[in-house]
Design an enzyme around this catalytic site. Structure first.
Site, PDB file in Angstrom:
ATOM      1  N   SER A  13       1.022  -1.093   0.144  1.00  0.00           N
ATOM      2  CA  SER A  13      -0.329  -0.368  -0.393  1.00  0.00           C
ATOM      3  C   SER A  13       0.869   1.104  -0.104  1.00  0.00           C
ATOM      4  CB  SER A  13      -1.086  -0.517   1.527  1.00  0.00           C
ATOM      5  OG  SER A  13      -0.092   0.028   2.491  1.00  0.00           O
ATOM      6  N   ARG A  65      23.178 -14.463   2.796  1.00  0.00           N
ATOM      7  CA  ARG A  65      23.255 -12.989   2.559  1.00  0.00           C
ATOM      8  C   ARG A  65      23.351 -12.849   1.358  1.00  0.00           C
ATOM      9  NH1 ARG A  65      20.002 -10.011   6.243  1.00  0.00           N
ATOM     10  NH2 ARG A  65      20.338 -11.912   8.286  1.00  0.00           N
ATOM     11  N   ILE A  92      15.870  -8.085   6.757  1.00  0.00           N
ATOM     12  CA  ILE A  92      17.577  -6.624   7.142  1.00  0.00           C
ATOM     13  C   ILE A  92      18.838  -7.100   6.323  1.00  0.00           C
ATOM     14  CG2 ILE A  92      19.087  -6.167   8.771  1.00  0.00           C
ATOM     15  CD1 ILE A  92      16.494  -7.473  11.241  1.00  0.00           C
ATOM     16  N   ASN A 107      13.700   5.000   4.007  1.00  0.00           N
ATOM     17  CA  ASN A 107      13.099   3.572   4.647  1.00  0.00           C
ATOM     18  C   ASN A 107      11.719   4.104   4.975  1.00  0.00           C
ATOM     19  OD1 ASN A 107      11.302   1.189   5.403  1.00  0.00           O
ATOM     20  ND2 ASN A 107      13.110   1.566   7.463  1.00  0.00           N
ATOM     21  N   HIS A 109       9.419   3.396   8.690  1.00  0.00           N
ATOM     22  CA  HIS A 109       9.165   2.780   9.617  1.00  0.00           C
ATOM     23  C   HIS A 109       7.618   2.952  10.448  1.00  0.00           C
ATOM     24  CE1 HIS A 109      10.766  -0.168  12.702  1.00  0.00           C
ATOM     25  NE2 HIS A 109      10.648   1.052  13.988  1.00  0.00           N
ATOM     26  N   GLU A 143      22.862   1.440  10.390  1.00  0.00           N
ATOM     27  CA  GLU A 143      22.628   1.691  11.050  1.00  0.00           C
ATOM     28  C   GLU A 143      20.702   1.583  10.658  1.00  0.00           C
ATOM     29  OE1 GLU A 143      21.804   3.561  15.412  1.00  0.00           O
ATOM     30  OE2 GLU A 143      23.094   4.851  14.030  1.00  0.00           O
ATOM     31  N   ASP A 145      17.079   0.718  11.054  1.00  0.00           N
ATOM     32  CA  ASP A 145      16.302   2.254  11.123  1.00  0.00           C
ATOM     33  C   ASP A 145      16.973   3.334  12.091  1.00  0.00           C
ATOM     34  OD1 ASP A 145      13.991   0.374   9.958  1.00  0.00           O
ATOM     35  OD2 ASP A 145      13.558  -0.476  12.237  1.00  0.00           O
TER      36      ASP A 145
HETATM   37  C1  GAR Z   1       4.170  -0.267   6.722  1.00  0.00           C
HETATM   38  O1  GAR Z   1       2.880  -0.328   8.107  1.00  0.00           O
HETATM   39  C2  GAR Z   1       5.259  -0.495   7.015  1.00  0.00           C
HETATM   40  O2  GAR Z   1       5.916   0.976   7.576  1.00  0.00           O
HETATM   41  C3  GAR Z   1       5.806  -1.319   7.650  1.00  0.00           C
HETATM   42  O3  GAR Z   1       5.473  -3.027   7.075  1.00  0.00           O
HETATM   43  C4  GAR Z   1       4.025  -2.178   6.284  1.00  0.00           C
HETATM   44  C5  GAR Z   1       3.678  -2.077   5.344  1.00  0.00           C
HETATM   45  O4  GAR Z   1       2.913  -2.217   4.574  1.00  0.00           O
HETATM   46  N1  GAR Z   1       7.281  -1.769   7.694  1.00  0.00           N
HETATM   47  C6  GAR Z   1       8.491  -2.273   7.842  1.00  0.00           C
HETATM   48  O5  GAR Z   1       8.032  -2.567   9.128  1.00  0.00           O
HETATM   49  C7  GAR Z   1       9.609  -2.342   8.024  1.00  0.00           C
HETATM   50  N2  GAR Z   1      10.284  -2.358   9.208  1.00  0.00           N
HETATM   51  P1  GAR Z   1       2.301  -2.145   2.751  1.00  0.00           P
HETATM   52  O6  GAR Z   1       2.962  -3.319   2.091  1.00  0.00           O
HETATM   53  O7  GAR Z   1       0.725  -1.998   2.766  1.00  0.00           O
HETATM   54  O8  GAR Z   1       2.976  -0.970   1.915  1.00  0.00           O
END
Ligand code: GAR
Length: 197
Positions: A13, A65, A92, A107, A109, A143, A145
């Site tokens: 999304s 990885r 990660i 990114n 978060h 680092e 996030d």
């Molecule tokens: C979102 O809430 C994003 O912030 C989170 O995953 C979801 C993805 O939703 N990201 C993390 O947690 C990154 N560590 P989406 O696929 O609908 O955009």
């Protein structure tokens, strides 16, 4: 025009909100949507918007990885992106990989960083008794996030909130925040975008 690649793992999304904003006078255009999960719902949404999609399935690189990231890097390079947006990309990445995209990778978060790096951010904010929660767009550095914040949106936590209701409150702000930050960032403007309460 700046070329933007978007990395996803799920429904995409946030990717859709970025892509749908990249029209008209926007300084960017989407050139690639890449997922590490073959079943990610976002892939069909990207394809429906006429964007090239690629899958680098991390399960095909068991316990390797370095090889996974080499494939990721090569696929990204082939698309020559100026900016790479992580949008719900749930692997990660190593400091070595992130260093290769230093200054070009963003990114989103789901927390008010520096609070709650990593996973389960909504539950952790509730458990801590926080009055506010939200989301952050930041530059990716070596680092996890931890890179410079480019935008934040805050939402109030209500007494009855669960991780699910809180996630549902934060997500619409993610969809506003990420496109707003990308527009500025692509023009060299790193002023922090602030949304919400
Ligand atoms: C979102 O809430 C994003 O912030 C989170 O995953 C979801 C993805 O939703 N990201 C993390 O947690 C990154 N560590 P989406 O696929 O609908 O955009």
């Amino acid at each position: 025009m700046k070329r933007v690649a978007i990395l996803i793992s799920g429904g995409g999304s946030n990717m859709v909100s970025l892509v749908d904003d990249m029209t008209g006078d926007h300084p960017c255009r989407p050139v690639l949507v890449l997922s590490n999960v073959p079943e990610a719902g976002g892939l069909a949404k990207a394809a429906a918007r006429g964007i090239e999609t690629q899958v680098i399935d991390h399960t095909q690189f068991p316990k390797d990885r370095v090889a996974f990231e080499a494939a990721l890097h090569a696929t990204l390079l082939a698309a020559s992106p100026d900016i790479v947006c992580l949008a719900g990309f749930m692997r990660i990445l190593s400091p070595e990989f992130m260093a290769k995209w230093d200054g070009k990778m963003l990114n989103i978060h789901p927390s008010l960083l520096p609070k709650y790096r990593g996973l389960h951010t909504h539950q952790r904010a509730i458990d801590a008794g926080d009055a506010e929660h939200g989301c952050t767009v930041h530059e990716v550095t070596a680092e996890l996030d931890g890179g410079p914040v480019l935008g934040q949106a805050t939402v109030a936590i209500s007494a009855g909130d669960t991780a699910e209701t809180l996630a549902a409150k934060v997500l619409p702000f993610e969809h506003q925040l990420y496109p707003a930050v990308l527009r500025r960032y692509a023009q060299g403007d790193r002023t922090i975008v602030r949304l919400g309460t």
